[in-house]
Every structure is written in structure tokens, then in C-alpha cells.
Design an enzyme around this catalytic site. Sequence first.
Site, PDB file in Angstrom:
ATOM      1  N   LYS A  33       0.813  -1.226   0.000  1.00  0.00           N
ATOM      2  CA  LYS A  33       0.000   0.000   0.000  1.00  0.00           C
ATOM      3  C   LYS A  33       0.842   1.271   0.000  1.00  0.00           C
ATOM      4  CE  LYS A  33      -0.820   0.250   4.985  1.00  0.00           C
ATOM      5  NZ  LYS A  33      -1.782   0.213   6.062  1.00  0.00           N
ATOM      6  N   THR A  40       8.643  -1.366   6.937  1.00  0.00           N
ATOM      7  CA  THR A  40       9.175  -0.613   8.074  1.00  0.00           C
ATOM      8  C   THR A  40      10.696  -0.611   8.025  1.00  0.00           C
ATOM      9  OG1 THR A  40       7.298  -1.351   9.390  1.00  0.00           O
ATOM     10  CG2 THR A  40       9.195  -0.526  10.607  1.00  0.00           C
ATOM     11  N   THR A 138       1.890  -8.106   6.695  1.00  0.00           N
ATOM     12  CA  THR A 138       1.529  -6.696   6.834  1.00  0.00           C
ATOM     13  C   THR A 138       2.231  -5.987   8.002  1.00  0.00           C
ATOM     14  OG1 THR A 138      -0.437  -7.414   8.025  1.00  0.00           O
ATOM     15  CG2 THR A 138      -0.721  -6.912   5.698  1.00  0.00           C
ATOM     16  N   GLY A 139       3.149  -6.668   8.655  1.00  0.00           N
ATOM     17  CA  GLY A 139       4.054  -6.002   9.594  1.00  0.00           C
ATOM     18  C   GLY A 139       3.433  -5.542  10.899  1.00  0.00           C
ATOM     19  N   GLY A 266       6.975  -0.363  22.463  1.00  0.00           N
ATOM     20  CA  GLY A 266       6.705  -1.638  21.786  1.00  0.00           C
ATOM     21  C   GLY A 266       5.924  -1.429  20.499  1.00  0.00           C
ATOM     22  N   HIS A 439      45.335 -12.172  15.233  1.00  0.00           N
ATOM     23  CA  HIS A 439      45.696 -11.262  16.326  1.00  0.00           C
ATOM     24  C   HIS A 439      46.235  -9.958  15.726  1.00  0.00           C
ATOM     25  CE1 HIS A 439      47.273  -9.820  20.129  1.00  0.00           C
ATOM     26  NE2 HIS A 439      48.398  -9.525  19.504  1.00  0.00           N
TER      27      HIS A 439
END
Length: 460
Positions: A33, A40, A138-139, A266, A439
Site C-alpha cells: 500500500k 518498516t 503486513t508487519g 513496543g 591477532h
Amino acid sequence: MKKTVLIIGGGPAGYVSAIRAAQLGADVTLVEKHKNLGGTCLNVGCVPSKALLQYSYYVHLLKQEFQHLGIDATLNNIHFSQMQEKKGQIVSNLTQGIAYLLKKNKIRHVHGEAKFVAEKTVEVNQEIFKSDYILLATGSKPIELPFFPIDEEHVLSSTGALALKKIPDHLMIIGAGVIGLEMGSVYRALGSKVTFIEFFDRVAPSFDEDVSKTLMEIMKQRGIEFHLKTKVVKGESNSGKVKLSCEGPDKSLFSLEGDYVLQSIGRKPNTKGLDLDKGGIQLDAKGFIQTGPDLMTSVQGVYAIGDVAVGPMLAHKASHEGIALVETLFGKPASYNLFEVPNVIYTHPEVAHVGMSEADLKAHQLPYKVGKFPFKANARGLVEHDDKGFVKVLVCKSTDRLMGAVVVCSHASEMLAMFQLAIAQKLKIQDLKHLMIAHPTLSEALVEAILNSDNESIHF
Ligand SMILES: Cc1cc2nc3c(=O)[nH]c(=O)nc-3n(C[C@H](O)[C@H](O)[C@H](O)COP(=O)(O)OP(=O)(O)OC[C@H]3O[C@@H](n4cnc5c(N)ncnc54)[C@H](O)[C@@H]3O)c2cc1C
């Protein structure tokens, strides 16, 4: 006849599954969409946050680190808009790259909002889609305090915090989890006063206590303030000033004022507008799309992956889940284990964890031994002034297998791969003890921690 796959959501779960399904010979349609692909993660999550973390870290080096070395570099100005522009270019390159990959793999990309109109029937832009398989990807979206709505002007979610035009004078952050800690690091390095208000008794509460303690000490040394065991009970935003009323550990009330507040308490699954009920798809008590172990929803042939399905809300979990699902659907052996999902806080130093934590091992009543090695005993750590963190390994006492590990140092996210491989391949610590590491490197501390689990560490 080619099998058809319809994927809703063009984030890491959706677009990666689309590409894999196309590679396996499916006829794939991806609906997104948003005008940009990438979800995200690419647009308002992983990528832009890591860009700002990196650019602000340069400022931190210039202001805090260089002077210890006698490098007289004066910071005259930070052109924040230029940083934001560079971040935008990277996001734009990556999202355009996904559009190219979809084209290359002959995936149909539909720009529009999908919703169910009946079981296994989806409508987008008044076009009806039916498919052998439907993948819901859709997250998620930020959770906001019910009494203090996010306006993205001065009351921000992570999306607003990443898009600021001005460096805040005083950024107050509600929630000291991964996203809050990352954004706090960014703006503190850029010069903001940063104050955290956290409900739990420690920062990064999903990590082991020693991690929380180390990270908080480092952040405090940089001038970040913390109010733990504290909750925000009221918030007001007026003419560019934000006021928070807070209740401290002893129930006493106090207030804080700043020009911005970030709510990072959250994220919740994003199912709004999908009309899942018309598709016969059920949610669990927390609002995630309910799936079985095969990721199938309550409807045969409809699956959920990524943030909208149960499990850690992380981009690599989302894409791996998608790949494993698609490979299974197309008859390939695929496996995917939630305990192998790495989890990283990209502050400086970074925190990178994989496998079980001490809390998990205790909860499962698995007897374990701990191996720890501090970077203050590692030559490269001292050279890079990256000496405040540690490596910790958790080893099963009965099998001698590596069960979990955490690394706290600047390159922890890159160094974790060795432990991931060891856990995935069920390696015993004997397999790792004699690994010859170059190292001087920070990675020497990984083997030293393994050795330390049997009190055989050489340098500690
Ligand atoms: C600030 C921040 C930083 C983060 N940093 C990291 C990190 O460093 N590492 C990490 O692993 N994770 C990180 N994450 C989490 C990560 O971004 C998510 O776990 C990941 O994006 C989830 O992928 P997804 O595909 O499930 O969902 P999303 O990326 O959210 O994608 C879902 C897509 O679906 C689309 N969509 C929703 N509904 C519809 C519909 N009805 N029709 C069509 N399209 C629809 C949305 O527009 C969106 O593009 C971060 C998140 C945030 C907010």
C-alpha cells in the site's frame, strides 16, 4: 500450470518471500500500500536508524574520543539536514533496488491496499485476486500510550524521531528497549539532553541483567539520564513544549519537560483494514494472526509471516520465516528455529545476542556454565577504546554444547556469526576452543570466553 502466490505487504517478510517463490517457479503478485517497497525496515526502521547511529557516532568520536589522543578537532556545526538527506538517499537507493529485483524476477507489483472480501479472496483497487497461496506480511506499528496520542510533531514514534528536522534540546524517551536506546544514543551524540523513563528496573529488559547494567553505565557516562521503575501517568504537548507527569518507584510524582518525547513502548501487529474476519482468519489474544507451527492461519492455504505473526519483531526473522515457508510450500526441505534468531542493539557499543539467555536456561531448568571475557583484557579493544563490554557464552553442562552467547562491543553484530553457526550446527565447545583467530582482533575474545567456561582462558 504454475502455482500462484499472492503476498500482502512489501517489507522484508513479503518481498523476500516473493523473490524466493518466483525463483522456485511460482507466478507471484505482491501488494504494497505504501508508495515505496521495503516496509518498516527499509523506510522507517532498521536502515534509517542505523544511518543516524553511524553518523552520530562520528560526532561522538570527534567530540569525546579524539581529544584523548591529542587530536585537536573542533566541531563547529552539525548540518543535521545533510545527515537526514544522506539517510534518505540510502533508503531511496535500497527501496528502488527492491522494485528492480521484483521486475527482474517477473513479480507483479500492485500498489494498493489489500482487504479480504471472502475466504481466500482479496480485493485491491477494485480488482479481485484469488491464489493457490496467500501470504500475509503486513508487519507492525508502534504502540502509543492510550492517554497521550502520537502526533509526530513533538510526541513521536520512532518514525517521527527518525525524521526530525532539528536536533532536540531535550528528548524524553518513554521505554528503554532496543528502539529507545538506539534513538537515545543518536540524539545524545548529536548534543541533545536525553532522559529515559522506563517501567522496568533496568534498560534492555529482554537481555540478561549484566548486559543491561553495562549498557546503562556506558550511557550514563555519556550523560544520559534514567528514571527506572517509573511510569508516565500523564502527558501534555503545547506550543513545542512537552510535559510528562511520572510516578517514581516510591509512588512519588514528579514532572519532566522537554521539546520532544519519543514513545518507544513496543510495537503491535498490523492487521487494520485487512478485513480478516471476511477472510475467516483468526487473531490470537494479543492481536497477532494466529498460525500453527507451519505458519498456516485458520484458513487452508493462507499463511502469516514476519511481524504480524508471533515471534520476535525483527527483519531477519521476517525474511527467514518467509523463505522457509515458501521453500516448504514448494517441496524443499527448510528449517527455521526461533532460538537461532539473533537480536542486536546497535548502540555504541553494540549488544548482540543469539540462542538462549541465562533467564531462558533457568526457566528450562537446564544446568549451564558461563564463560566470560572482558574487552579490557583484549589488545584490540584497548586500542580502539572499545574496552567496556564483554563476551559471555552459556554452555550446557551435560552436553558441552554452546546454548547462547552475547557480545557487547562496537562490532558485536558482525562478530556474532561464529556463535550463530556453532549453535545452529550444535557444536560442542571443544570444537571452538582451538580455533586460531587473527591477532589482534576483537574476535579473539570470542574464543577466550569459550575457554573461560572451563577456566582455561589465557588472558583473563
Ligand atoms: C526504528 C526501528 C528500527 C528497527 N531496527 C531493526 C534492526 O536493526 N534490525 C531488525 O532486524 N529489525 C529492526 N526493526 C524491526 C523491523 O523493521 C521489522 O521487524 C521488519 O520490518 C518486519 O518486516 P515485515 O515484512 O514483517 O513488516 P513491515 O516491514 O512492517 O512491512 C509490512 C508492509 O506491509 C504493508 N501493508 C500493511 N497492510 C497492508 C495492506 N492491507 N495492503 C498492502 N500492504 C499493506 C505496509 O505498508 C508495509 O510496507 C526496526 C524497527 C523499527 C521501528
